[in-house]
Each structure stands twice: as C-alpha cells, then as structure tokens.
Write an enzyme that holds these catalytic residues in place. Structure first.
Site, PDB file in Angstrom:
ATOM      1  N   GLU A 209       0.824  -1.219   0.000  1.00  0.00           N
ATOM      2  CA  GLU A 209       0.000   0.000   0.000  1.00  0.00           C
ATOM      3  C   GLU A 209       0.852   1.261   0.000  1.00  0.00           C
ATOM      4  O   GLU A 209       0.504   2.253  -0.650  1.00  0.00           O
ATOM      5  CB  GLU A 209      -0.962   0.005   1.194  1.00  0.00           C
ATOM      6  CG  GLU A 209      -1.988  -1.123   1.205  1.00  0.00           C
ATOM      7  CD  GLU A 209      -2.873  -1.196  -0.031  1.00  0.00           C
ATOM      8  OE1 GLU A 209      -3.004  -0.179  -0.740  1.00  0.00           O
ATOM      9  OE2 GLU A 209      -3.425  -2.279  -0.297  1.00  0.00           O
ATOM     10  N   VAL A 232       5.913   0.758 -15.685  1.00  0.00           N
ATOM     11  CA  VAL A 232       7.254   0.474 -15.162  1.00  0.00           C
ATOM     12  C   VAL A 232       7.949  -0.449 -16.160  1.00  0.00           C
ATOM     13  O   VAL A 232       7.489  -1.564 -16.385  1.00  0.00           O
ATOM     14  CB  VAL A 232       7.178  -0.209 -13.773  1.00  0.00           C
ATOM     15  CG1 VAL A 232       8.543  -0.690 -13.323  1.00  0.00           C
ATOM     16  CG2 VAL A 232       6.592   0.749 -12.742  1.00  0.00           C
TER      17      VAL A 232
END
Ligand SMILES: [Zn+2]
Length: 296
Positions: A209, A232
C-alpha cells in the site's frame, strides 16, 4: 477477551486491495487530482530519461503517524505490534529483507533499495462504533467514526482498523486531497505479531500500500487481459494478479521464459511470497517523492 480463536471467520484468504477502486472514485470526484497525476507521469518519464545512480540517491526518512481506529479491545493493537510493522517495512524498502534471497535468479539483479525508510513519530487511538470500514475514507473523518490525518503534507498517515469484505488495505495515490491522504490497513494484516494473521503476517500489506502511496501501480496493470501497464519498464507485462504462493515460472502475455514477476510487492501473492521492488519502481517512487510528495 477473545478467548475463543475464530480462525476462519472474517479472515481474508486472498489478498484484496482497494487502492484502484479508491483511485477511480477520486479521479471522478476531484478533477485536480487527475491533472496532478498527469503532471507526475510527465515528471516520472523525464526522470527515466535522465537516470541517476539509484545506489547514491539520498536516504529519506518518512515521518509516519499510525492512527489505530478500534471497536474491540483486540483491534486496539499494541505498540509492539505497530513497531513490528515498521521493522518489516523498513527492511522491505531498504531491500534488507533476508527472504529476498528467494527471488528467482532471473530477477535477483533487479532487487533495488529505495533508500526510503519510515520512522514512527506519533500514534493515535480512536474508539469507533463502526464494525468495519471500506475504501470510502470514512475511517479518515471523526464525523464518520474515524480520525483525520495528522499533518498529511509532511507525514505519512497509516490507519489501522477492521475492514469489511476481505479488504486488506488501500492507499491514496500522490496528488489527491490532503484530508484523505495516506494508507489504510486491516488490523489483521498489520505488523508481524498480535492480530496479524497468516498468510498476511509479514507486514507486506503495508509495503504494497505504501508502494501505491508513492505512485506504484499493480504489476499486472489493472486490466483483466494483457492491455494494461504498470508504467514500469522493468516489470514484465502480466495478464492478472497472482494469488497465494505460485510456482516459478507463471507465463502469461508472452512474458516467457521468466513469466510474471509474482515476487514483487505490487502483486497479490501472500506475504511469504513477495520480496522486491525493481529499479524502475524505485525510480517511479522517487519521482513522486521529489514532486507531489516533496513535503515529506
Ligand atoms: Zn494494491
């Protein structure tokens, strides 16, 4: 209290994160959030084009506040349990977690120290009448049974509470409203002792998170096919989340021979099966830290 251990009741067996659902809601309700996210994407790709030596970037210590919101005594977790979360999270973000040795050889070279670490500076404890919260941010407001964040521009706020529907946690991405900024974690998936329950008792819900909090997306790109991206470049394209403890390799989206990087903190595997952030994930987090999260 809690003499009888109810193991199966209310314990989520599979990872479930509400960050994207909260994210979509925020994009709808806060146009400025969408604009801030777009600016950050631009800043991230510029940074990618002029890469710096990630091994030499500044070590940053994030002042962190834990807001415990509890109904039962058990939910009012101990200081020791809170401390266990910081120990775990600091190892994960500094890549000093011993289990990183279990990373498949193909990705060992990508395991990267984010040079971000966390220091607990304040704990609040709030009694609530709520049986459990969801990703609607009610836990972040006194009027809805929670507590407002403490100085969210300069501090990472973690809320720890009961969550409904098997939700382990959720986070707000950078650029959103300060009043709801931070990370919410199920008290059964926080830290490594006390109320933390296997298979989510190695503190990795927080690592996942807080990854979102620093702008990381789920590794499969949040689409039910191969079309999505986590933006990414050094994580393989993957079809969907991996659960439990998968066997290597799990090939999807023509990503063989190594397949999905299910040992990444941003997948949905069990705590015991995730060990790493990649270099490009670290670059993405640092881009957020240097811009929208510079107040930290
Ligand atoms: Zn998530």
């Amino acid at each position: 209290m809690a003499k009888k251990k109810s193991k199966s009741k209310g314990t989520p067996l599979r990872r479930s994160c509400g960050a994207m659902a909260a994210h979509m809601m925020l994009l709808e309700t806060h146009p400025s959030f969408r604009a801030a996210q777009m600016r950050l994407e631009g800043a991230t790709s510029r940074r990618r084009d002029s890469p710096a030596d990630l091994a030499k970037i500044k070590i940053v210590t994030i002042k962190t506040v834990v807001n415990v919101v509890y109904k039962t005594d058990a939910q009012n977790i101990s200081d020791k349990q809170i401390k266990s979360q910081f120990t775990a999270m600091n190892k994960d973000f500094r890549a000093t977690n011993p289990d990183k040795s279990q990373t498949p050889a193909a990705w060992q070279g990508l395991v990267t120290d984010s040079r971000i670490q966390f220091k607990l500076v304040k704990t609040t404890r709030t009694k609530t009448a709520s049986n459990g919260f969801t990703f609607d941010d009610k836990v972040k407001k006194a009027s809805t049974g929670g507590i407002a964040p403490f100085s969210p521009k300069t501090h990472l706020n973690l809320w720890v509470s009961a969550l409904t529907g098997g939700l382990l946690g959720y986070a707000q991405f950078p650029g959103g409203p300060p009043a709801t900024d931070g990370v919410v974690i199920n008290f059964q998936a926080f830290g490594t002792i006390g109320t933390a329950q296997a298979p989510f008792n190695k503190g990795r819900t927080a690592s996942h998170e807080v990854g979102h909090y620093f702008n990381l997306r789920h590794i499969w790109g949040d689409t039910p096919d191969c079309s999505g991206s986590d933006m990414v470049p050094d994580t393989p394209n993957a079809a969907g989340p991996n659960f439990g403890m998968p066997a290597f390799p799990h090939v999807t989206c023509n990503n063989g021979p190594n397949g999905d990087m299910f040992v990444n903190y941003m997948d949905y595997t069990d705590d015991a099966g995730m060990f790493m952030f990649t270099a490009q994930q670290v670059l993405r987090m640092r881009a957020a830290l240097d811009t929208l999260r510079a107040g930290l």
